[in-house]
Design a protein around this motif. Structure first.
Motif: not given
Length: 172
Positions: A130-159
């Motif tokens: 069973i993996p212990t790091t979710p895909w969302e964990g990896i994509w979180h940093g990449l989405a930030q790098w792309f300029g996605v703000d934490d909060g509602a934008e991030m929730a929409a990108v990574l539901p």
């Protein structure tokens, strides 16, 4: 060849008036159930060469600091044999690399044992980890790098992000 084409498109970014692009390249052949060692060694050699050449090209173009790469797969492999090789499973290893990536880190929990015992909650049988790091964990940093703000934008990108605590999230 695919990564060299990506390098050419990146090289034309000013003419294309591109701020940020996403590219998908594919290296198939990993879905093996037999003769894995020989096939895997060849594929990893191809991958190593392609990534090395691409990184060198990006450094030559002074673009390596603006590149992030991540591996994707729809499955891992079992740790136990099916008699000829291994079968599909969940846990696997992936990497993120690029000039601005803070490398040298390993995320996730390494199992205390690979044995199939009740005490080993990560091995659910036949070496399916069973993996212990979710895909969302990896994509979180990449989405930030792309300029996605934490909060509602991030929730929409990574539901599914709300299902995981901050200890599972990589950051920019």
């Amino acid at each position: 060849q695919q990564l060299m084409q990506v390098a050419r498109v990146i090289g034309a970014r000013e003419a294309l008036e591109s701020e940020r692009d996403v590219f998908y390249v594919d290296l198939g052949g990993f879905d093996t159930h037999a003769d894995e060692t020989m096939i895997f060694d060849g594929l990893m050699g191809t991958l190593d060469s392609a990534l090395g050449n691409f990184a060198a090209e990006m450094r030559d173009r002074d673009m390596w600091g603006s590149v992030a790469m991540v591996t994707l797969s729809d499955f891992g492999r079992t740790l136990t044999s099916n008699g000829r090789g291994t079968d599909h499973a969940w846990g696997g290893n992936h990497f993120v690399l690029g000039g601005a990536v803070r490398g040298g880190q390993i995320f996730g929990q390494y199992p205390t044992s690979l044995a199939e015992t009740e005490a080993n909650e990560l091995n659910i049988g036949r070496g399916r980890m069973i993996p212990t790091t979710p895909w969302e964990g990896i994509w979180h940093g990449l989405a930030q790098w792309f300029g996605v703000d934490d909060g509602a934008e991030m929730a929409a990108v990574l539901p599914n992000l709300a299902n995981f605590g901050p200890e599972h999230l990589l950051s920019e």
